[in-house]
Design a protein around this motif. Structure first.
Motif, PDB file in Angstrom:
ATOM      1  N   THR A  21      30.576  75.104  75.763  1.00  0.00           N
ATOM      2  CA  THR A  21      31.829  74.995  75.003  1.00  0.00           C
ATOM      3  C   THR A  21      32.535  73.684  75.309  1.00  0.00           C
ATOM      4  O   THR A  21      33.050  73.017  74.407  1.00  0.00           O
ATOM      5  N   ARG A  22      32.530  73.303  76.559  1.00  0.00           N
ATOM      6  CA  ARG A  22      33.162  72.038  76.965  1.00  0.00           C
ATOM      7  C   ARG A  22      32.476  70.849  76.277  1.00  0.00           C
ATOM      8  O   ARG A  22      33.130  69.950  75.768  1.00  0.00           O
ATOM      9  N   PHE A  23      31.138  70.861  76.245  1.00  0.00           N
ATOM     10  CA  PHE A  23      30.392  69.772  75.616  1.00  0.00           C
ATOM     11  C   PHE A  23      30.705  69.690  74.128  1.00  0.00           C
ATOM     12  O   PHE A  23      30.948  68.615  73.594  1.00  0.00           O
ATOM     13  N   ARG A  24      30.724  70.844  73.449  1.00  0.00           N
ATOM     14  CA  ARG A  24      31.062  70.848  72.014  1.00  0.00           C
ATOM     15  C   ARG A  24      32.480  70.332  71.786  1.00  0.00           C
ATOM     16  O   ARG A  24      32.736  69.574  70.859  1.00  0.00           O
ATOM     17  N   LYS A  25      33.407  70.723  72.645  1.00  0.00           N
ATOM     18  CA  LYS A  25      34.797  70.264  72.501  1.00  0.00           C
ATOM     19  C   LYS A  25      34.899  68.758  72.708  1.00  0.00           C
ATOM     20  O   LYS A  25      35.628  68.074  71.984  1.00  0.00           O
ATOM     21  N   ILE A  26      34.154  68.218  73.649  1.00  0.00           N
ATOM     22  CA  ILE A  26      34.150  66.771  73.887  1.00  0.00           C
ATOM     23  C   ILE A  26      33.646  66.042  72.644  1.00  0.00           C
ATOM     24  O   ILE A  26      34.204  65.019  72.234  1.00  0.00           O
ATOM     25  N   LEU A  27      32.577  66.563  72.026  1.00  0.00           N
ATOM     26  CA  LEU A  27      32.056  65.947  70.813  1.00  0.00           C
ATOM     27  C   LEU A  27      33.101  65.969  69.693  1.00  0.00           C
ATOM     28  O   LEU A  27      33.315  64.962  69.005  1.00  0.00           O
ATOM     29  N   LEU A  28      33.755  67.104  69.515  1.00  0.00           N
ATOM     30  CA  LEU A  28      34.788  67.207  68.472  1.00  0.00           C
ATOM     31  C   LEU A  28      35.954  66.260  68.746  1.00  0.00           C
ATOM     32  O   LEU A  28      36.458  65.606  67.826  1.00  0.00           O
ATOM     33  N   ASP A  29      36.375  66.180  70.000  1.00  0.00           N
ATOM     34  CA  ASP A  29      37.475  65.277  70.366  1.00  0.00           C
ATOM     35  C   ASP A  29      37.105  63.810  70.146  1.00  0.00           C
ATOM     36  O   ASP A  29      37.983  62.970  69.948  1.00  0.00           O
ATOM     37  N   ASP A  30      35.813  63.503  70.196  1.00  0.00           N
ATOM     38  CA  ASP A  30      35.349  62.128  70.003  1.00  0.00           C
ATOM     39  C   ASP A  30      35.082  61.820  68.524  1.00  0.00           C
ATOM     40  O   ASP A  30      34.561  60.770  68.193  1.00  0.00           O
ATOM     41  N   GLY A  31      35.425  62.741  67.639  1.00  0.00           N
ATOM     42  CA  GLY A  31      35.302  62.482  66.216  1.00  0.00           C
ATOM     43  C   GLY A  31      34.022  62.962  65.566  1.00  0.00           C
ATOM     44  O   GLY A  31      33.766  62.670  64.400  1.00  0.00           O
ATOM     45  N   PHE A  32      33.201  63.703  66.300  1.00  0.00           N
ATOM     46  CA  PHE A  32      31.993  64.278  65.718  1.00  0.00           C
ATOM     47  C   PHE A  32      32.369  65.496  64.883  1.00  0.00           C
ATOM     48  O   PHE A  32      33.370  66.163  65.156  1.00  0.00           O
ATOM     49  N   ASN A  33      31.563  65.793  63.886  1.00  0.00           N
ATOM     50  CA  ASN A  33      31.742  66.978  63.059  1.00  0.00           C
ATOM     51  C   ASN A  33      30.522  67.867  63.203  1.00  0.00           C
ATOM     52  O   ASN A  33      29.398  67.367  63.309  1.00  0.00           O
ATOM     53  N   MET A  34      30.745  69.178  63.171  1.00  0.00           N
ATOM     54  CA  MET A  34      29.626  70.094  63.279  1.00  0.00           C
ATOM     55  C   MET A  34      28.844  70.091  61.966  1.00  0.00           C
ATOM     56  O   MET A  34      29.397  70.328  60.903  1.00  0.00           O
ATOM     57  N   PHE A  35      27.559  69.777  62.050  1.00  0.00           N
ATOM     58  CA  PHE A  35      26.670  69.786  60.895  1.00  0.00           C
ATOM     59  C   PHE A  35      25.982  71.147  60.813  1.00  0.00           C
ATOM     60  O   PHE A  35      25.912  71.758  59.761  1.00  0.00           O
ATOM     61  N   GLN A  36      25.469  71.596  61.935  1.00  0.00           N
ATOM     62  CA  GLN A  36      24.996  72.953  62.151  1.00  0.00           C
ATOM     63  C   GLN A  36      25.470  73.336  63.539  1.00  0.00           C
ATOM     64  O   GLN A  36      26.054  72.525  64.237  1.00  0.00           O
ATOM     65  N   PHE A  37      25.211  74.569  63.957  1.00  0.00           N
ATOM     66  CA  PHE A  37      25.804  75.028  65.213  1.00  0.00           C
ATOM     67  C   PHE A  37      25.496  74.110  66.387  1.00  0.00           C
ATOM     68  O   PHE A  37      26.356  73.832  67.199  1.00  0.00           O
ATOM     69  N   SER A  38      24.268  73.609  66.500  1.00  0.00           N
ATOM     70  CA  SER A  38      23.943  72.746  67.636  1.00  0.00           C
ATOM     71  C   SER A  38      23.585  71.326  67.197  1.00  0.00           C
ATOM     72  O   SER A  38      22.869  70.614  67.894  1.00  0.00           O
ATOM     73  N   ILE A  39      24.101  70.914  66.042  1.00  0.00           N
ATOM     74  CA  ILE A  39      23.915  69.546  65.560  1.00  0.00           C
ATOM     75  C   ILE A  39      25.279  69.004  65.155  1.00  0.00           C
ATOM     76  O   ILE A  39      25.951  69.570  64.288  1.00  0.00           O
ATOM     77  N   TYR A  40      25.682  67.922  65.794  1.00  0.00           N
ATOM     78  CA  TYR A  40      26.954  67.288  65.481  1.00  0.00           C
ATOM     79  C   TYR A  40      26.680  65.863  65.017  1.00  0.00           C
ATOM     80  O   TYR A  40      25.746  65.229  65.493  1.00  0.00           O
ATOM     81  N   LEU A  41      27.486  65.378  64.101  1.00  0.00           N
ATOM     82  CA  LEU A  41      27.278  64.020  63.614  1.00  0.00           C
ATOM     83  C   LEU A  41      28.598  63.285  63.473  1.00  0.00           C
ATOM     84  O   LEU A  41      29.662  63.883  63.350  1.00  0.00           O
ATOM     85  N   ARG A  42      28.472  61.964  63.508  1.00  0.00           N
ATOM     86  CA  ARG A  42      29.649  61.092  63.404  1.00  0.00           C
ATOM     87  C   ARG A  42      29.246  59.823  62.689  1.00  0.00           C
ATOM     88  O   ARG A  42      28.212  59.234  62.980  1.00  0.00           O
ATOM     89  N   PHE A  43      30.075  59.385  61.743  1.00  0.00           N
ATOM     90  CA  PHE A  43      29.862  58.114  61.073  1.00  0.00           C
ATOM     91  C   PHE A  43      30.499  57.011  61.907  1.00  0.00           C
ATOM     92  O   PHE A  43      31.630  57.146  62.373  1.00  0.00           O
TER      93      PHE A  43
END
Length: 101
Positions: A21-43
């Motif tokens: 959960t912490r790792f996912r939150k860090i990705l979201l805080d850094d501007g990543f968007n959830m593409f699928q549950f375990s795939i995040y992407l950022r432009f």
């Protein structure tokens, strides 16, 4: 430039779930968007900008599990084919980035 983060993290124990959960939150805080549950992407506007976010992601890797970071160009991402059931869906396009001098 698109940065994709794929991960498979353990969630058997409470400590594992908290780390995931912490790792996912860090990705979201850094501007990543959830593409699928375990795939995040950022432009990212440039390779240099992508390098900053990749470095930040690497510095916050969880102790266990698998994480993969991949970079693809906007043209490559534009060739993606997305489906929801049998219906094809257009991928989200990044918003226009404004530069202030």
């Amino acid at each position: 430039m698109w940065v994709l983060v794929f991960f498979d993290l353990p969630t058997e124990t409470r400590k594992d779930r908290k780390a995931a959960t912490r790792f996912r939150k860090i990705l979201l805080d850094d501007g990543f968007n959830m593409f699928q549950f375990s795939i995040y992407l950022r432009f990212c506007a440039s390779r240099e900008n992508a390098a900053v976010h990749i470095k930040r992601t690497k510095s916050n890797l969880p102790k266990q599990g698998k994480v993969c970071i991949m970079q693809i160009t906007d043209k490559q991402f534009g060739m993606i084919e997305l489906f929801h059931g049998h219906t094809e869906v257009e991928p989200d396009t990044p918003g226009q980035q404004l530069e202030l001098f």
